[in-house]
Design an enzyme around this catalytic site. Structure first.
Site, short mmCIF file in Angstrom:
data_model
loop_
_atom_site.label_atom_id
_atom_site.label_comp_id
_atom_site.label_asym_id
_atom_site.label_seq_id
_atom_site.Cartn_x
_atom_site.Cartn_y
_atom_site.Cartn_z
N HIS A 7 -0.48 -2.42 -14.04
CA HIS A 7 -1.84 -2.12 -14.95
C HIS A 7 -0.73 -1.09 -16.36
O HIS A 7 -0.42 -0.01 -15.68
CB HIS A 7 -2.96 -1.54 -14.37
CG HIS A 7 -3.40 -1.42 -15.18
ND1 HIS A 7 -4.22 0.00 -15.56
CD2 HIS A 7 -4.43 -2.49 -15.89
CE1 HIS A 7 -5.55 -0.28 -16.58
NE2 HIS A 7 -5.98 -1.72 -17.20
N HIS A 49 -2.72 0.54 -25.47
CA HIS A 49 -4.45 0.14 -25.33
C HIS A 49 -5.24 0.41 -26.42
O HIS A 49 -5.92 -0.50 -26.29
CB HIS A 49 -4.44 1.04 -23.68
CG HIS A 49 -5.65 0.58 -23.17
ND1 HIS A 49 -7.48 1.21 -23.42
CD2 HIS A 49 -6.00 -0.31 -22.08
CE1 HIS A 49 -8.02 0.74 -23.02
NE2 HIS A 49 -7.19 -0.24 -22.03
O1 G3P Z 1 -6.73 -6.53 -18.21
C1 G3P Z 1 -7.38 -5.48 -16.99
C2 G3P Z 1 -7.56 -4.19 -17.53
O2 G3P Z 1 -6.37 -3.31 -18.34
C3 G3P Z 1 -9.03 -4.21 -18.42
O3 G3P Z 1 -9.38 -3.21 -19.48
O4 G3P Z 1 -9.57 -1.34 -20.51
O5 G3P Z 1 -7.62 -0.78 -18.81
O6 G3P Z 1 -7.10 -2.79 -20.66
P1 G3P Z 1 -8.38 -2.29 -20.08
MG MG Z 2 -5.32 -3.70 -19.94
#
Ligand code: G3P
Ligand code: MG
Length: 239
Positions: A7, A49
């Site tokens: 992630h 992000h």
């Molecule tokens: O794509 C999964 C996750 O990344 C969604 O939430 O806020 O971490 O981008 P965020």
């Molecule tokens: Mg994400």
């Protein structure tokens, strides 16, 4: 066996959404990498992000108000300040150069929740085709209109609907929209919810799975991919 996705790259140990975090994820042998994409003032695709660079960089301002050259002057290491030197905000192109000859699956999250960045879908898809990566991509967004625009441009590229709510019939809703993947937050995944999604024929790719007990529980439920900040923990538990 659940697939293991990093992630924002290997963001539990390295600055999120940087080339270093992506390289380290590739190095440990993940199945996939998730990242977040925005558009600069001069229409370049960058991996970060937030809309504002403040949380992850040594400066502040909106991505959409700065050119790529201006953004490249910042250090995007703020989640690990001083630990790994300077790590600039990467472009999607730099990332594709890293993974183009690998089997890594890339989950590109289009961050169109606040600013819609008209043309972002087309720009992302054009670059996917330029690199011939169309069979190794999942396009996802919390903005489901964005996901449908991706379908209009390139119906053959896999798509996912992100959602943070306990939706009723999330799988049915997703399948009816001709979208292949549900991308729910991990804490919403009871057995009933997982079975509904799989029953509708959807693939389930869930986030952000960091703790050992969650990794075990979700893998046991048969979730297709676990997206987490510590892919090393998932490799330890699942392989
Ligand atoms: O794509 C999964 C996750 O990344 C969604 O939430 O806020 O971490 O981008 P965020
Ligand atoms: Mg994400």
């Amino acid at each position: 066996m659940s697939k293991i996705f990093a992630h924002r790259g290997f963001s539990g140990k390295y600055p999120e959404n940087t080339m270093l975090a992506f390289e380290k994820a590739v190095e440990i042998g993940v199945d996939g990498i998730e990242m977040d994409v925005h558009l600069t003032k001069d229409n370049e695709l960058v991996i970060i992000h937030d809309e504002n660079i403040k949380r992850t960089c040594n400066g502040e301002g909106l991505v959409r108000d700065m050119t790529l050259e201006e953004l490249k002057a910042f250090d995007a290491s703020a989640t690990f300040t001083g630990v790994y030197g300077v790590n600039p905000i990467p472009t999607l192109r730099e990332y594709f150069e890293l993974v183009k000859d690998t089997d890594i699956i890339t989950n590109i999250e289009l961050k169109t929740g606040i600013f819609e960045y008209p043309t972002i879908e087309k720009r992302v898809i054009d670059m996917i085709y330029e690199y011939g990566l169309q069979d190794k991509i999942i396009l996802s967004s919390f903005n489901h209109f964005t996901v449908k625009r991706c379908e209009e441009i390139a119906p053959e590229i896999k798509r996912g609907f992100l959602c943070e709510s306990w939706l009723i019939n999330y799988g049915k809703y997703t399948a009816e929209q001709n979208v292949q993947c549900c991308h729910p937050i991990f804490c919403n995944l009871s057995k009933e919810v997982v079975d509904e999604m799989h029953g509708a024929g959807c693939e389930i790719n869930t986030w952000t799975v960091n703790e050992y007990e969650d990794i075990e529980r979700l893998a046991a439920l048969g979730v297709d991919a676990l997206i987490g900040n510590f892919p090393d923990r998932m490799i330890e538990k699942l392989r």
